[in-house]
Design an enzyme around this catalytic site. Structure first.
Site, PDB file in Angstrom:
ATOM      1  NE  ARG A  64      -1.532  -2.253   2.795  1.00 17.98           N
ATOM      2  CZ  ARG A  64      -1.628  -3.526   2.358  1.00 17.98           C
ATOM      3  NH1 ARG A  64      -2.694  -3.906   1.743  1.00 17.98           N
ATOM      4  NH2 ARG A  64      -0.659  -4.394   2.592  1.00 17.98           N
ATOM      5  CB  THR A  65       3.482   2.531   2.257  1.00 19.76           C
ATOM      6  OG1 THR A  65       2.755   2.054   3.384  1.00 19.76           O
ATOM      7  CG2 THR A  65       4.090   3.883   2.572  1.00 19.76           C
ATOM      8  CE  LYS A  93      27.195  -3.355  -6.330  1.00 20.21           C
ATOM      9  NZ  LYS A  93      27.370  -2.234  -7.278  1.00 20.21           N
ATOM     10  NE  ARG A 114       7.256   0.697   4.792  1.00 19.72           N
ATOM     11  CZ  ARG A 114       6.039   0.167   4.726  1.00 19.72           C
ATOM     12  NH1 ARG A 114       5.887  -1.094   4.370  1.00 19.72           N
ATOM     13  NH2 ARG A 114       4.973   0.889   5.003  1.00 19.72           N
ATOM     14  CG  HIS A 142       3.674   3.949   8.563  1.00 20.20           C
ATOM     15  ND1 HIS A 142       3.780   4.796   7.476  1.00 20.20           N
ATOM     16  CD2 HIS A 142       3.288   2.745   8.066  1.00 20.20           C
ATOM     17  CE1 HIS A 142       3.480   4.126   6.375  1.00 20.20           C
ATOM     18  NE2 HIS A 142       3.178   2.877   6.704  1.00 20.20           N
TER      19      HIS A 142
HETATM   20  N1   CP Z   1      -0.046   0.016   5.909  1.00 23.93           N
HETATM   21  C1   CP Z   1       1.142  -0.276   5.302  1.00 23.93           C
HETATM   22  O1   CP Z   1       2.172   0.300   5.633  1.00 23.93           O
HETATM   23  O2   CP Z   1       1.050  -1.236   4.353  1.00 23.93           O
HETATM   24  P1   CP Z   1       2.274  -1.751   3.450  1.00 23.93           P
HETATM   25  O3   CP Z   1       3.259  -2.405   4.388  1.00 23.93           O
HETATM   26  O4   CP Z   1       1.673  -2.690   2.456  1.00 23.93           O
HETATM   27  O5   CP Z   1       2.888  -0.544   2.813  1.00 23.93           O
END
Ligand code: CP
Length: 318
Positions: A64-65, A93, A114, A142
């Site tokens: 999703r993110t 590496k 991320r 998040h």
């Molecule tokens: N909610 C969320 O962070 O989903 P993903 O890990 O699929 O990005």
């Protein structure tokens, strides 16, 4: 390796356009971003990022993110570079995060990252020449998930004020829980935290509640949510466990079933940042109180708003 000062704000005007922790946003800023998101829901295709290059650096898996960020950029006319599998990059590496971020900030106008380590996003924002948006750092924060959660809560409840939120599942490692709790502190919430002993909310967040006058109670059974406006379910975060035997003990600790929603408040909505594993039975999906798929859809609008703020182009929104 742990990056220190994970929620400490950086100094310098350029850096303040980064979004690393939800505490980087004031209440006014949160409400402003939600207002922008609502404008994007009405009119999602706008050429606001023409000529801009956005880097999406995903050192951890995501559906999703990453895809909602990339949809947001595409709908705004920007271009994307990046990776979804760090094993294909020079970090495999031995290149340091500092060098990777320095390189990418030579190429892109904005970095969305991320990373599995708490504090990695703050560190990246300190070494980057361009703004950094945290798409999740370890079990810490998040913040863009929080913006779409707030958007979803406001949309379904008509307000963010004076709500009772019941958070269920992995409250120890769940970064979405930590960010949302902090953001809600602006809106006089109360909380019920439901978790097994092994996954209880860490003391630092209980201290945060105490310091901000937030009422909460802790339970270990998924039975009592008659007073909830929002039921925020979460997945047990398998990837954070050092000992997978410990994960096996708690992985199926709670499963919400449709019948359990009988007698809940009419305005109750079930949210989940997703992905789900077993914590919401599929028989809940058709209940009008299930909102988790619409919640994920709202991620595009919220992320359009966050990106435009980071790049300071929101004045051009139609
Ligand atoms: N909610 C969320 O962070 O989903 P993903 O890990 O699929 O990005």
């Amino acid at each position: 390796m742990v990056f220190l000062q994970r929620n400490k704000k950086p100094s310098g005007a350029m850096k303040t356009r980064s979004l690393v922790s939800i505490t980087d946003y004031t209440k006014e800023k949160i409400l402003h971003i939600l207002d922008l998101a609502s404008q994007f829901e009405k009119n999602p295709n706008q050429d606001l990022l023409k000529g801009k290059i956005i880097a999406t650096l995903f050192f951890e898996p995501s559906t999703r993110t990453r895809l909602s960020f990339e949809t947001a950029v595409n709908r705004l006319g920007g271009r994307i570079i990046g990776f979804s599998d760090a094993s294909t990059t020079s970090s495999s590496k031995g290149e340091t995060l500092k060098d990777t971020i320095t390189m990418v900030s030579n190429y892109a106008d904005l970095i969305i990252m991320r990373h599995p380590l708490d504090g990695a996003a703050r560190y990246a924002s300190e070494v980057s020449a361009v703004p950094v948006i945290n798409a999740g750092d370890g079990s810490n924060q998040h913040p863009t998930q929080t913006m779409l959660d707030l958007y979803s809560i406001k949309k379904t409840q008509g307000t963010l004020e004076n709500l009772h939120i019941t958070m269920v599942g992995d409250l120890k490692y769940g970064r979405t829980v930590h960010s949302l709790l902090m953001a809600m502190s602006h809106f006089n919430p109360s909380f019920t935290f439901i978790a097994p002993d092994e996954l209880r909310l860490p003391d630092e967040y209980k201290q945060f509640c105490f310091e901000n006058g937030i009422k909460y109670r802790e339970l270990s059974e998924l039975t009592d949510f008659a007073d909830a406006d929002i039921l925020y379910m979460t997945r047990v975060q398998r990837e954070r466990f050092l000992d997978l035997m410990e994960y096996e003990k708690v992985k199926n600790v709670y499963t919400l079933k449709n019948k359990m929603l009988d007698g809940t408040k009419p305005n109750l909505r079930v949210l989940h940042p997703l992905p789900r594993v077993n914590e919401i039975d599929t028989d809940v999906d058709d209940n009008e109180k299930a909102y988790y798929f619409q919640q994920a859809r709202n991620g595009v609008y919220a992320r359009q708003a966050v990106i435009c703020d980071a790049l300071n182009v929101q004045d051009k929104i139609n």
